[in-house]
Each structure stands twice: as structure tokens, then as C-alpha cells.
Design an enzyme around this catalytic site. Structure first.
Site, PDB file in Angstrom:
ATOM      1  CD  GLU A   1      -2.740  -1.209   2.267  1.00 46.45           C
ATOM      2  OE1 GLU A   1      -3.243  -0.437   2.870  1.00 46.45           O
ATOM      3  OE2 GLU A   1      -4.145  -1.276   2.181  1.00 46.45           O
TER       4      GLU A   1
ATOM      5  CD  GLU B   1       3.863 -21.415  11.224  1.00 45.80           C
ATOM      6  OE1 GLU B   1       4.419 -21.701  12.855  1.00 45.80           O
ATOM      7  OE2 GLU B   1       3.429 -21.107  10.553  1.00 45.80           O
TER       8      GLU B   1
END
Length: 309
Positions: A84, A115
Site C-alpha cells: 500500500e 514457517e
């Protein structure tokens, strides 16, 4: 070592123990009441967050980058915040980067075992050629995600500054980084579902880091986003409106000024507010780190003889 059984984010919340018998309204009211505590948890970390903002701005001024590293929800939020920045602040895509365990595919589907690989975290970080001008923010609500730990260790080896964002303290991540941010939001409404309060706190902190740093490096004038080049009609209208409102000129003058400044709104603002030509406005911005207010004030003060012998 911090065991999973002892993590605050994995604990059971006594206030939601009967949630499976609640009505829709009761569910919404309970979640809303729990979310209210997120604000205070983030507020408790404001000094640490402010330091992260300052560190980020300092890296940007040196041509460095902000790099988020996370897995699952934490990784997605980092990628979201990074993605963004270009449309909001006209930054190049490489200025704020988001890494997620499992790569881009993990943005839309769960790749849970990704992960657990610290070596991959280190390798993904190394692939960006991270150095001492960069800031790496490890995001892991548990504070123990191996992918994130591997990445921040690699970052420190390469001389980068490191920040850890977790919702547990103490945490393995907290002891690995130069700066720890730990909003303690408490047990989730659904035990272990850290996309809830922990995710909300994470989003708030990441917003503060990027927005704060962008303001410090001059991406705004007041609360207006001014660092853009009007490349389409919507942005051209916005640029002219800002010039009219901030510089007190009419629309024809705004169009002429933007043209003289190559369409660069920040340069046009300095030219109008300081009463100088485009080339001088550009030079003033360069001297004052791209900050419009400081450039204009310095020029006006120089004209008044401030600081002269």
C-alpha cells in the site's frame, strides 16, 4: 525457551468459554469488547513504535529499505502494508518490501510448514542483499516463528537494524532484535486465532511505522499527501486543488505552475509558497530533505535575515 503452552496468544479466554452457545449479537458484542483492549495494548508500546518510526525514516533518508518478514497472518499483513506504500506515498516498490514464508502463494492459501524453516527465512532475506542501510522488522505474534527468527539473525549478520513485533513477552524474537515491540492483547476470543486481536494490533503498528516514517521524510504537507506526479486526470485535478487551497492561486495559475515544474506537485508548492522559480524550488527541497514546509520556512527566514551575522 518459550514453550507454546505458556504463550499468552495461545491461552484460553475465560470471557469467551461459552461462545458456541452465544447468539450472533452476543458474539459481535463480545468480539467488539475484546477488540477495545487492543488500543491500550498498542498505546503501551508507543515509545518503542516511535523509535521504529525514527529508525525507518533514517534508513529511507540514506536510501535504505524497510523489510517486513512474517508467516501466516503476520506475513500477509506485512505484505499488505508494503504493497500500500507505492499508491499512497508514491514510493518505489523496493522501498518497503514484505516477505512471507512460502512466498506469494502463501498470500491466498495456508502453507503451514513454511514457517518452520529458519534457513529459508535467512535465504529469502539474503536474496534481497540486505545491508547496513536497511531495517528489517520480524513480525510474529507468537514471537517464536522459526522462519522469522532465521531472517532476523541473517539481517543482524549483514549489519541491518532489526525490530521484532510480537504479542508475547518475553519471546525468542524479542531477544534476537535491536528493538522489541510487544502489544500484549491477551488471549483471543477463539483460542490461538491470532488473526483476531493480535492481527489487529499488528496492522495498527505497521500502519504507524510506515505512515510515521513517510511523514518524517516529507511525503505530506499538513495531513495532505503531496508527493505524487499527476499522471492521470484524477491526480491532475487533485494537484490543482491542492495548489489552489494551499497557495491561494487560481486554477489557471495552478495549471501553469505545474507545467513549469514538470508536473511535480511538491516543487510547485515550494515555488508558489516561497515565491521562487521551479529550479530554485527544486534546490530548496533537495537541501531540506524533500520537506516542503521546512524548505519554504528556511527561504522565508533567509529573506528576513534570520541567522545572518
Amino acid at each position: 525457551m518459550v514453550l507454546e503452552d505458556h504463550l499468552l496468544t495461545e491461552a484460553r479466554n475465560p470471557r469467551s468459554s461459552g461462545i458456541d452457545s452465544a447468539t450472533a449479537l452476543e458474539l459481535v458484542e463480545l468480539m467488539n469488547a475484546e477488540d477495545a483492549g487492543v488500543i491500550e495494548a498498542v498505546r503501551a508500546e508507543t515509545h518503542a513504535i516511535a523509535k521504529a518510526v525514527e529508525w525507518t525514516a533514517e534508513r529511507f533518508r540514506r536510501g535504505g529499505r524497510l523489510i517486513y518478514v512474517g508467516a501466516g497472518t503476520s506475513g500477509r499483513l506485512g505484505v499488505l502494508d508494503a504493497s500500500e506504500c507505492p499508491p499512497t506515498f508514491s514510493t518505489p516498490p523496493e522501498m518497503v518490501v514484505g516477505l512471507i514464508a512460502g512466498g506469494p502463494r502463501a498470500l491466498t492459501r495456508s502453507i503451514e510448514n513454511a514457517e518452520d524453516d529458519p534457513d529459508q527465512g535467512a535465504a529469502d532475506l539474503a536474496a534481497l542483499d540486505v545491508g547496513d542501510r536497511d531495517l528489517v522488522v520480524g513480525v510474529a505474534t507468537s514471537g517464536r516463528t522459526p522462519y522469522v527468527l532465521g531472517a532476523v539473525r541473517e539481517a543482524r549478520l549483514r549489519g541491518a537494524a532489526t525490530v521484532g513485533l510480537a504479542c508475547n513477552r518475553p519471546s525468542l524474537l524479542g531477544v534476537e532484535v535491536d528493538l522489541e515491540i510487544a502489544p500484549l492483547v491477551g488471549p483471543e476470543v477463539i483460542a490461538g486465532s491470532t488473526r483476531l486481536k493480535a492481527g489487529t494490533a499488528t496492522k495498527m503498528v505497521l500502519n504507524m511505522i510506515t505512515t510515521g516514517a513517510m511523514v518524517l521524510i516529507g511525503k505530506t504537507l499538513g495531513n495532505r499527501m503531496i508527493d505524487f506526479t499527476p499522471v492521470n486526470e484524477k491526480l491532475r485535478i487533485r494537484a490543482r486543488r491542492m495548489l489552489r487551497e494551499l497557495a491561494g492561486i487560481d486554477d489557471d495559475q495552478a495549471v501553469e505552475l505545474l507545467s513549469a515544474c514538470g508536473g511535480r506537485l511538491k516543487v510547485a508548492l515550494v515555488a508558489a509558497l516561497a515565491g521562487v522559480e521551479a529550479e530554485a524550488a527544486d534546490a530548496l527541497l533537495a537541501v531540506h530533505g524533500g520537506r516542503v514546509r521546512q524548505a519554504v520556512d528556511a527561504h522565508k527566514n533567509q529573506g528576513k535575515g534570520v541567522g545572518r551575522p
